[in-house]
Design an enzyme around this catalytic site. Structure first.
Site, PDB file in Angstrom:
ATOM      1  N   TYR A   1       0.825  -1.216   0.021  1.00 54.65           N
ATOM      2  CA  TYR A   1       0.093  -0.073  -0.082  1.00 54.65           C
ATOM      3  C   TYR A   1       0.885   1.402   0.017  1.00 54.65           C
ATOM      4  CZ  TYR A   1       0.768   1.058   4.945  1.00 54.65           C
ATOM      5  OH  TYR A   1       1.508   1.182   6.055  1.00 54.65           O
TER       6      TYR A   1
ATOM      7  N   LYS B   1       6.307  -2.085   1.967  1.00 51.84           N
ATOM      8  CA  LYS B   1       5.288  -1.378   2.628  1.00 51.84           C
ATOM      9  C   LYS B   1       3.978  -2.184   2.298  1.00 51.84           C
ATOM     10  CE  LYS B   1       3.338   3.227   3.322  1.00 51.84           C
ATOM     11  NZ  LYS B   1       3.332   3.233   4.895  1.00 51.84           N
TER      12      LYS B   1
ATOM     13  N   GLU C   1      12.355   2.031  14.321  1.00 55.62           N
ATOM     14  CA  GLU C   1      11.292   3.292  13.786  1.00 55.62           C
ATOM     15  C   GLU C   1      10.085   3.431  14.551  1.00 55.62           C
ATOM     16  OE1 GLU C   1       9.884   2.531   9.757  1.00 55.62           O
ATOM     17  OE2 GLU C   1       9.927   0.496  10.172  1.00 55.62           O
TER      18      GLU C   1
ATOM     19  N   LEU D   1      11.103   1.124   7.240  1.00 54.85           N
ATOM     20  CA  LEU D   1      10.413   1.569   5.819  1.00 54.85           C
ATOM     21  C   LEU D   1      11.211   2.959   5.480  1.00 54.85           C
ATOM     22  CD1 LEU D   1       7.993   1.177   3.862  1.00 54.85           C
ATOM     23  CD2 LEU D   1       7.024   3.132   4.953  1.00 54.85           C
TER      24      LEU D   1
HETATM   25  N1  PDD Z   1       2.906   5.199   7.435  1.00 55.30           N
HETATM   26  N2  PDD Z   1       7.627   3.716   9.098  1.00 55.30           N
HETATM   27  C1  PDD Z   1       6.344   2.910   9.011  1.00 55.30           C
HETATM   28  C2  PDD Z   1       6.453   1.647   9.739  1.00 55.30           C
HETATM   29  C3  PDD Z   1       5.305   3.424   8.249  1.00 55.30           C
HETATM   30  O1  PDD Z   1       4.283   2.780   8.501  1.00 55.30           O
HETATM   31  C4  PDD Z   1       5.469   4.732   7.716  1.00 55.30           C
HETATM   32  C5  PDD Z   1       3.969   5.391   7.047  1.00 55.30           C
HETATM   33  C6  PDD Z   1       6.540   5.501   7.853  1.00 55.30           C
HETATM   34  C7  PDD Z   1       6.857   7.017   7.231  1.00 55.30           C
HETATM   35  O2  PDD Z   1       6.786   6.855   5.852  1.00 55.30           O
HETATM   36  P1  PDD Z   1       6.222   7.942   4.907  1.00 55.30           P
HETATM   37  O3  PDD Z   1       7.336   9.309   5.313  1.00 55.30           O
HETATM   38  O4  PDD Z   1       6.656   7.694   3.771  1.00 55.30           O
HETATM   39  O5  PDD Z   1       5.045   8.169   5.181  1.00 55.30           O
HETATM   40  C8  PDD Z   1       7.742   4.958   8.331  1.00 55.30           C
HETATM   41  C9  PDD Z   1       1.792   5.299   6.777  1.00 55.30           C
HETATM   42  C10 PDD Z   1       1.593   7.013   6.869  1.00 55.30           C
HETATM   43  C11 PDD Z   1       0.537   4.792   7.167  1.00 55.30           C
HETATM   44  O6  PDD Z   1       0.800   3.498   7.271  1.00 55.30           O
HETATM   45  O7  PDD Z   1      -0.629   5.279   7.169  1.00 55.30           O
END
Ligand code: PDD
Length: 284
Positions: free
Chosen positions: A33, A147, A179, A204
């Site tokens: 996703y 992801k 993270e 991620l």
């Molecule tokens: N989540 N690490 C994890 C485990 C994440 O699920 C996310 C993002 C990030 C940050 O990545 P980015 O800056 O590309 O959004 C880091 C999204 C927002 C979610 O699952 O809703």
């Protein structure tokens, strides 16, 4: 009011949208996703999100059932049909549907689902006031760079963090922070260094993380991409998270210890401003 969503070639009212019970996303979490933020009716840094989607799909050998241009057009059509000014567009691609079997067949038709969400004012205020974070063991799998929709460990961690009176958890493996549950974790040391874990299969590869690191110099910070410990978080001058939905959000306490003076710090505030400027310039 019912949203218009997109499922496998059709724009539908959300109550009419259907996916097979044999979809491998449902049975095996076999899918990926992306979440892109909507600001002023447009998408933030969307090309980078679509590039990461392509990478995630490639790592799992799931083909995208349309072109990237078509995908982008669907995102924009949903923003228009739902008249969203601030929120997000969610994209999910799963391997497709067939009778339950660990081994999948080659040539399955992937399922593609997109929907929009509106941005809550509450989330914006939490992001500005600061987060109380607790540590928890990282029990996720070893390909966190993909992801995938297998988010149960993250959901459980967030749920426990809330039950423990915090806002979120930072995950710890082998003595180092990996993270946040749904965000990347960063600290700022007392001598002006922004420390953040280096990219690997352990985290991620955040799109917001990348943009923020490129802005660090402008905020007067030097970047050190290395692992850091829970003790370093407690001793830090500031700490913050990055994600598409939170942008840059201060962390004001960690495992009950105030970080700095327990209020959002000046570097974090500056990075948040710089990121919001960047986000506005990146709109498409
Ligand atoms: N989540 N690490 C994890 C485990 C994440 O699920 C996310 C993002 C990030 C940050 O990545 P980015 O800056 O590309 O959004 C880091 C999204 C927002 C979610 O699952 O809703």
């Amino acid at each position: 009011m019912s949203r218009t969503v997109y499922v496998n070639g059709e724009f539908l009212p959300e109550e009419d949208a259907k996916i097979s019970i044999f979809d491998r996303g449902f049975l095996f979490a076999d899918g990926v996703y992306e979440v892109s933020t909507i600001l002023d009716g447009k998408l933030v840094d969307n090309a980078a999100h679509l590039a990461r989607l392509q990478r995630s799909l490639g790592e799992l050998a799931i083909p995208l059932p349309c072109t990237m241009e078509e995908l982008e057009a669907i995102q924009h059509e949903l923003i228009k049909r739902n008249n969203i000014d601030a929120g997000s567009v969610y994209i999910q691609v799963t391997r497709g549907a067939e009778d339950r079997n660990f081994l999948w067949s080659e040539g399955l038709k992937p399922s593609l689902v997109l929907f929009t969400q509106t941005r809550g004012a509450k989330m914006d205020s939490v992001a500005e006031v600061g987060l109380n974070v607790v540590s928890q063991p990282d029990i996720r799998w070893q390909r966190r760079d993909i992801k995938t929709v297998a988010l149960l460990p993250a959901s459980m961690a967030k749920k426990k963090a809330i039950a423990d009176g915090a806002n979120d958890a930072w995950l710890v493996e082998d003595g180092f922070i990996t993270e946040g549950t749904s965000n990347n974790a960063h600290i700022i040391t007392r001598d002006g260094k922004l420390i953040t874990r280096a990219l690997s299969n352990k985290i991620l590869h955040g799109i917001t993380r990348k943009a923020v690191l490129a802005l660090a110099d402008e905020a007067g910070l030097t970047v050190e991409e290395r692992s850091f410990t829970p003790d370093e978080v407690k001793a830090a001058a500031e700490a913050f998270v990055t994600s598409a939905t939170m942008f840059v959000a201060p962390v004001v306490s960690f495992d009950g210890t105030a970080i700095g003076d327990g209020k959002p710090g000046p570097f974090t505030k500056r990075l948040r401003e710089l990121y919001i400027d960047f986000a506005k310039k990146s709109l498409s």
